[in-house]
Write a protein that holds these residues in place. Sequence first.
Motif, PDB file in Angstrom:
ATOM      1  N   SER A   1       6.603   6.441  -4.432  1.00  0.00           N
ATOM      2  CA  SER A   1       5.787   5.338  -3.905  1.00  0.00           C
ATOM      3  C   SER A   1       4.755   5.841  -2.903  1.00  0.00           C
ATOM      4  O   SER A   1       3.759   5.160  -2.634  1.00  0.00           O
ATOM      5  N   TYR A   2       4.963   7.050  -2.350  1.00  0.00           N
ATOM      6  CA  TYR A   2       3.993   7.604  -1.417  1.00  0.00           C
ATOM      7  C   TYR A   2       2.635   7.831  -2.096  1.00  0.00           C
ATOM      8  O   TYR A   2       1.591   7.787  -1.452  1.00  0.00           O
TER       9      TYR A   2
ATOM     10  N   THR B   1       5.747  -3.542   3.145  1.00  0.00           N
ATOM     11  CA  THR B   1       4.922  -3.477   4.346  1.00  0.00           C
ATOM     12  C   THR B   1       5.622  -4.232   5.467  1.00  0.00           C
ATOM     13  O   THR B   1       6.606  -4.948   5.257  1.00  0.00           O
TER      14      THR B   1
ATOM     15  N   SER C   1      -4.153   3.688  -1.486  1.00  0.00           N
ATOM     16  CA  SER C   1      -4.328   2.332  -0.960  1.00  0.00           C
ATOM     17  C   SER C   1      -4.892   2.413   0.457  1.00  0.00           C
ATOM     18  O   SER C   1      -4.913   3.479   1.077  1.00  0.00           O
TER      19      SER C   1
ATOM     20  N   ASP D   1       0.803   4.706  -1.912  1.00  0.00           N
ATOM     21  CA  ASP D   1       0.327   4.558  -0.527  1.00  0.00           C
ATOM     22  C   ASP D   1      -0.970   5.339  -0.326  1.00  0.00           C
ATOM     23  O   ASP D   1      -1.910   4.858   0.309  1.00  0.00           O
ATOM     24  N   ASP D   2      -1.001   6.571  -0.851  1.00  0.00           N
ATOM     25  CA  ASP D   2      -2.169   7.425  -0.654  1.00  0.00           C
ATOM     26  C   ASP D   2      -3.424   6.845  -1.280  1.00  0.00           C
ATOM     27  O   ASP D   2      -4.535   7.113  -0.817  1.00  0.00           O
TER      28      ASP D   2
ATOM     29  N   ALA E   1      -2.256   1.063  -7.917  1.00  0.00           N
ATOM     30  CA  ALA E   1      -2.678   0.544  -6.609  1.00  0.00           C
ATOM     31  C   ALA E   1      -3.915  -0.341  -6.708  1.00  0.00           C
ATOM     32  O   ALA E   1      -4.372  -0.879  -5.696  1.00  0.00           O
TER      33      ALA E   1
ATOM     34  N   PHE F   1       5.481  -2.722  -3.407  1.00  0.00           N
ATOM     35  CA  PHE F   1       4.980  -2.254  -2.112  1.00  0.00           C
ATOM     36  C   PHE F   1       5.767  -2.911  -0.986  1.00  0.00           C
ATOM     37  O   PHE F   1       6.017  -4.115  -0.998  1.00  0.00           O
TER      38      PHE F   1
ATOM     39  N   ARG G   1      -2.224  -4.669   1.675  1.00  0.00           N
ATOM     40  CA  ARG G   1      -2.383  -3.362   1.031  1.00  0.00           C
ATOM     41  C   ARG G   1      -3.465  -3.515  -0.013  1.00  0.00           C
ATOM     42  O   ARG G   1      -3.296  -4.255  -0.985  1.00  0.00           O
TER      43      ARG G   1
ATOM     44  N   THR H   1      -4.851   0.116   4.295  1.00  0.00           N
ATOM     45  CA  THR H   1      -4.108  -0.914   5.032  1.00  0.00           C
ATOM     46  C   THR H   1      -5.068  -1.765   5.846  1.00  0.00           C
ATOM     47  O   THR H   1      -5.893  -1.237   6.594  1.00  0.00           O
TER      48      THR H   1
END
Length: 496
Positions: A479-480, A142, A486, A483-484, A187, A140, A158, A488
Amino acid sequence: MTTAEKTSFTVLRAETPPVPALPPFGQFIGGKFVPSTSGETADVVNPATEEVLTQVPAGTAEDVDAAVAAAVAAKASWAATTPRDRSAVLLKIADIIEKNREVFETLESANTGKPAAVAEDDISSAIDTFRFSAGAARAFSTLGADDYAENHTSVIHREPVGVVGVITPWNYPLLMAAWKIAPVLGAGNTLVLKPSEQTPLATLKLAELIADEVPAGVVNIVTGPGRVVGNRLSEHPGVDLVAITGSVGSGQKVAASAAASVKRVHLELGGKAPVVVFDDADLEAAAKGVRSAGFWNGGQECGAACRVLVHESVAEKFTELLVREISEITVGTPGAGDAEIGSMISKAHYERVLAALEDVRKDGHTIAVGGNAIEGQGYFIEPTVVTNVPAGAPITSNEIFGPVVSVETFSTDEEAVTRANETIYGLAASVWTKDSARSLTVPRRLDFGTVWVNSHLVIATEMPWGGFKGSGYGRDLSSYALDDFSRTKHVMYNRG
């Protein structure tokens, strides 16, 4: 309408179809198979033979509640694991699928009617998805920790979203499960997954084989109808995010149910992919591309190359090449030699596709090849090319989801772009041209999540997959996807 140029497609049938190794009966909850709270069952059918393979529980809202409770109980400890430890579990799952490749390929073919080549590709892609997510879970990226306000140091965390409800479709049962399970677990989330009631076998088999490798409650599988199991997952207050791959209508229902608890939604929905063939394109390559990408998995593919827009000056030549290619497609049952396409998924879907072809006839379009059911056992339909399609015809916008490709013409680049975008869908498209400037400008103007140039339906695990408009939002693969799944969190420390 002209008479079909070829109506002699026959089905190659395996003399001794492979026998699938069936999973245990029950719901997979808390790391083991348990009885459903309902005594009702649903038949699981081989659509290529119409044989009932087995039955699975027709699950209930109470089954979902039990699965969510197991996922909630497991989420804190799973979220606390390190990315390295989660990665090791995903790699182990990939190894288990690899070791049991033949088991999964046979199950997928028997449950869906897929030919061997499609089933093999599905399983290979599922393995790659788990291996990629294993690496992505450890990488990840950030915003760096630093002072963005005077005397205050900011740190970005994350975090897992918690419990994810997953609803997968019937066209790629194990692969679509992998597309969700791998990034969801990577994730740090736990999950409850509802496979299609028509094609649950490979997903249940996966649960059986990984039960000793994944902590109890991290992965839960509940079979049953969407109106019961899917709806309860979507509305359940213990589910923090719900992700679906399915039709636009199914996505709308999920989003509406999820709205009551303001949970996040991840939607990968339908498509009607335009294939824009310009006058300078390699027409033979484009025709072969449509043969592969328009009829892959029998056209039961949301990114299928099902709507061709070809420049009027080369339309006759291209159509001739395309009809020749499609006339050579081999139809067959699982285990039957070099079959390119298999059956439709079910009797109901078979009838829907045939009804769509009847509408094509009523609309007066030309069926240049195919267009009929294939006689005999199983839900087989001839590979079909529909030509002389005018702008705005229903076939240009309705997702048939079968072995049917339509051809229409355009005269200018502007018209091609405008008409390609005239659809509620925005999942995928392709552009065929030798002009370097056009290959750069046209894809930028097409309103689709993926645009290929001089190819179609080539998917890389490292690259995102998802759409715009009616095709939904959120991204699978890459990796998106992690992200979806997870969230922030910003933590700011006062150093003053």
